[in-house]
Motif scaffolding. Structure first.
Motif, PDB file in Angstrom:
ATOM      1  N   LYS A  45      -5.823 -12.737  -1.318  1.00  0.00           N
ATOM      2  CA  LYS A  45      -5.027 -12.525   0.005  1.00  0.00           C
ATOM      3  C   LYS A  45      -5.357 -10.651  -0.045  1.00  0.00           C
ATOM      4  CE  LYS A  45      -0.856 -12.281   2.399  1.00  0.00           C
ATOM      5  NZ  LYS A  45      -0.583  -9.859   2.549  1.00  0.00           N
ATOM      6  N   MET A  46      -5.235  -9.889  -1.192  1.00  0.00           N
ATOM      7  CA  MET A  46      -5.436  -8.656  -1.526  1.00  0.00           C
ATOM      8  C   MET A  46      -6.848  -8.392  -1.823  1.00  0.00           C
ATOM      9  SD  MET A  46      -2.962  -7.504  -4.905  1.00  0.00           S
ATOM     10  CE  MET A  46      -3.118  -6.144  -4.994  1.00  0.00           C
ATOM     11  N   ILE A  47      -7.133  -8.644  -2.558  1.00  0.00           N
ATOM     12  CA  ILE A  47      -8.753  -8.832  -1.598  1.00  0.00           C
ATOM     13  C   ILE A  47      -9.467  -8.449  -0.454  1.00  0.00           C
ATOM     14  CG2 ILE A  47     -11.400 -10.042  -2.478  1.00  0.00           C
ATOM     15  CD1 ILE A  47      -9.972  -9.807  -5.318  1.00  0.00           C
ATOM     16  N   ILE A  48      -9.095 -10.051   0.735  1.00  0.00           N
ATOM     17  CA  ILE A  48      -9.629  -9.519   2.257  1.00  0.00           C
ATOM     18  C   ILE A  48      -9.041  -8.628   2.456  1.00  0.00           C
ATOM     19  CG2 ILE A  48      -9.134 -11.189   3.715  1.00  0.00           C
ATOM     20  CD1 ILE A  48      -9.067 -13.507   1.811  1.00  0.00           C
ATOM     21  N   GLU A  49      -7.662  -8.526   2.048  1.00  0.00           N
ATOM     22  CA  GLU A  49      -7.198  -7.169   3.268  1.00  0.00           C
ATOM     23  C   GLU A  49      -7.956  -5.777   2.615  1.00  0.00           C
ATOM     24  OE1 GLU A  49      -2.820  -7.239   2.494  1.00  0.00           O
ATOM     25  OE2 GLU A  49      -2.589  -9.387   4.411  1.00  0.00           O
ATOM     26  N   SER A  50      -7.905  -5.189   1.549  1.00  0.00           N
ATOM     27  CA  SER A  50      -8.514  -4.189   0.620  1.00  0.00           C
ATOM     28  C   SER A  50      -9.979  -4.181   2.245  1.00  0.00           C
ATOM     29  CB  SER A  50      -8.767  -4.961  -0.547  1.00  0.00           C
ATOM     30  OG  SER A  50     -10.501  -4.980  -0.717  1.00  0.00           O
ATOM     31  N   PHE A  51     -10.360  -5.472   2.859  1.00  0.00           N
ATOM     32  CA  PHE A  51     -11.825  -4.906   3.781  1.00  0.00           C
ATOM     33  C   PHE A  51     -11.418  -4.500   4.946  1.00  0.00           C
ATOM     34  CE2 PHE A  51     -13.886  -6.369  -0.014  1.00  0.00           C
ATOM     35  CZ  PHE A  51     -14.347  -6.266  -0.690  1.00  0.00           C
ATOM     36  N   GLU A  52      -9.685  -4.343   5.271  1.00  0.00           N
ATOM     37  CA  GLU A  52      -9.734  -4.413   6.929  1.00  0.00           C
ATOM     38  C   GLU A  52      -9.615  -2.961   6.810  1.00  0.00           C
ATOM     39  OE1 GLU A  52      -5.596  -6.353   7.187  1.00  0.00           O
ATOM     40  OE2 GLU A  52      -6.529  -8.318   7.088  1.00  0.00           O
ATOM     41  N   LYS A  53      -9.353  -2.695   7.948  1.00  0.00           N
ATOM     42  CA  LYS A  53      -9.057  -1.313   8.344  1.00  0.00           C
ATOM     43  C   LYS A  53      -8.724  -0.912   7.738  1.00  0.00           C
ATOM     44  CE  LYS A  53     -12.883  -1.500  11.772  1.00  0.00           C
ATOM     45  NZ  LYS A  53     -13.186  -1.002  13.392  1.00  0.00           N
ATOM     46  N   GLU A  54      -8.145   0.598   7.799  1.00  0.00           N
ATOM     47  CA  GLU A  54      -6.352   1.141   7.646  1.00  0.00           C
ATOM     48  C   GLU A  54      -5.712   0.862   9.025  1.00  0.00           C
ATOM     49  OE1 GLU A  54      -5.838   2.643   4.458  1.00  0.00           O
ATOM     50  OE2 GLU A  54      -7.155   1.167   4.013  1.00  0.00           O
ATOM     51  N   ASP A  55      -6.234   1.578   9.793  1.00  0.00           N
ATOM     52  CA  ASP A  55      -5.632   1.331  10.948  1.00  0.00           C
ATOM     53  C   ASP A  55      -4.706   0.139  11.463  1.00  0.00           C
ATOM     54  OD1 ASP A  55      -7.865   1.222  12.156  1.00  0.00           O
ATOM     55  OD2 ASP A  55      -7.487   1.062  13.710  1.00  0.00           O
ATOM     56  N   ILE A  56      -5.739  -1.202  10.805  1.00  0.00           N
ATOM     57  CA  ILE A  56      -4.854  -2.315  11.119  1.00  0.00           C
ATOM     58  C   ILE A  56      -4.304  -2.979   9.788  1.00  0.00           C
ATOM     59  CG2 ILE A  56      -5.195  -4.637  11.501  1.00  0.00           C
ATOM     60  CD1 ILE A  56      -8.440  -3.786  12.238  1.00  0.00           C
ATOM     61  N   LYS A  57      -4.198  -2.913   8.722  1.00  0.00           N
ATOM     62  CA  LYS A  57      -3.878  -2.990   7.596  1.00  0.00           C
ATOM     63  C   LYS A  57      -1.738  -2.334   7.370  1.00  0.00           C
ATOM     64  CE  LYS A  57      -5.475  -1.377   3.942  1.00  0.00           C
ATOM     65  NZ  LYS A  57      -6.048  -1.345   2.212  1.00  0.00           N
ATOM     66  N   ASN A  58      -1.663  -3.548   7.425  1.00  0.00           N
ATOM     67  CA  ASN A  58       0.033  -2.547   7.633  1.00  0.00           C
ATOM     68  C   ASN A  58       0.754  -2.942   5.977  1.00  0.00           C
ATOM     69  OD1 ASN A  58       3.240  -2.485   7.978  1.00  0.00           O
ATOM     70  ND2 ASN A  58       3.546  -4.451   8.900  1.00  0.00           N
ATOM     71  N   GLU A  59       1.365  -2.097   6.017  1.00  0.00           N
ATOM     72  CA  GLU A  59       0.862  -1.706   3.392  1.00  0.00           C
ATOM     73  C   GLU A  59       2.567  -2.561   3.672  1.00  0.00           C
ATOM     74  OE1 GLU A  59       2.318   2.487   0.833  1.00  0.00           O
ATOM     75  OE2 GLU A  59      -0.118   2.328   2.007  1.00  0.00           O
ATOM     76  N   ILE A  60       3.811  -2.076   4.587  1.00  0.00           N
ATOM     77  CA  ILE A  60       4.803  -3.369   4.765  1.00  0.00           C
ATOM     78  C   ILE A  60       4.916  -4.495   3.845  1.00  0.00           C
ATOM     79  CG2 ILE A  60       5.247  -3.641   6.728  1.00  0.00           C
ATOM     80  CD1 ILE A  60       8.001  -1.431   3.916  1.00  0.00           C
ATOM     81  N   ASN A  61       3.762  -5.460   4.698  1.00  0.00           N
ATOM     82  CA  ASN A  61       3.424  -6.578   3.947  1.00  0.00           C
ATOM     83  C   ASN A  61       3.750  -7.133   2.588  1.00  0.00           C
ATOM     84  OD1 ASN A  61       2.215  -7.303   6.789  1.00  0.00           O
ATOM     85  ND2 ASN A  61       0.016  -7.250   6.316  1.00  0.00           N
ATOM     86  N   TYR A  62       3.257  -5.902   1.645  1.00  0.00           N
ATOM     87  CA  TYR A  62       2.760  -6.174   0.390  1.00  0.00           C
ATOM     88  C   TYR A  62       4.827  -5.858  -0.204  1.00  0.00           C
ATOM     89  CZ  TYR A  62      -2.166  -5.497   0.191  1.00  0.00           C
ATOM     90  OH  TYR A  62      -3.162  -5.244  -0.199  1.00  0.00           O
TER      91      TYR A  62
END
Length: 149
Positions: A45-62
């Motif tokens: 999940k971390m690896i997949i999310e690392s390829f998402e655009k920064e504006d899409i990624k929600n850091e609070i997920n972690y």
């Protein structure tokens, strides 16, 4: 995060210490598989999310409780076995529990602080690296219990 990891590293040996031999044999046969699958899932999940655009990624997920809770359990399953082993050997449990909890809290806190700084410096590479580390820890746990390592 550091508090949750520290608490679980303290609770799991305590649980292992009090459970007894019958339950230990059942859990011991599964703990490595549980840890392996949880760590693999989180790492992927971390690896997949690392390829998402920064504006899409929600850091609070972690930092969602369910994410941290499952990661805390996965990384502390071996502590359960240590607690049970201490009970068989007749050792006390209070000092190991305090030592495990404090050390885990401190190392996790330092890792979090340095990780946030490195993330800004290295970008998505640090998330990929973190995911790979979790996957490798899961594989290591599985191989140790299969007596390959």
């Amino acid at each position: 995060m550091a508090l949750l990891f520290g608490v679980f590293q303290s609770i799991m040996p305590l649980v292992g210490y009090t459970i007894g031999k019958f339950a230990f044999q059942w859990i011991k046969s599964l703990d490595h598989w549980i840890a392996f699958f949880i760590l693999m899932a989180i790492g992927i999940k971390m690896i997949i999310e690392s390829f998402e655009k920064e504006d899409i990624k929600n850091e609070i997920n972690y930092f969602q409780f369910k994410y941290l809770f499952s990661l805390s359990i996965a990384t502390s399953l071996d502590a359960f076995g240590i607690g049970f082993t201490l009970s068989l050997l007749g050792y006390g449990i209070i000092m190991p529990v305090l030592l495990f909890g404090f050390t885990t809290f401190l190392v996790t806190l330092l890792g979090f602080i340095f990780g946030r700084k490195l993330k800004h410096f290295f970008g998505r590479k640090i998330e990929i690296f973190g995911g790979i580390i979790l996957i490798l820890i899961g594989i290591k746990i599985l191989l140790e219990h299969m007596e390959v390592l």
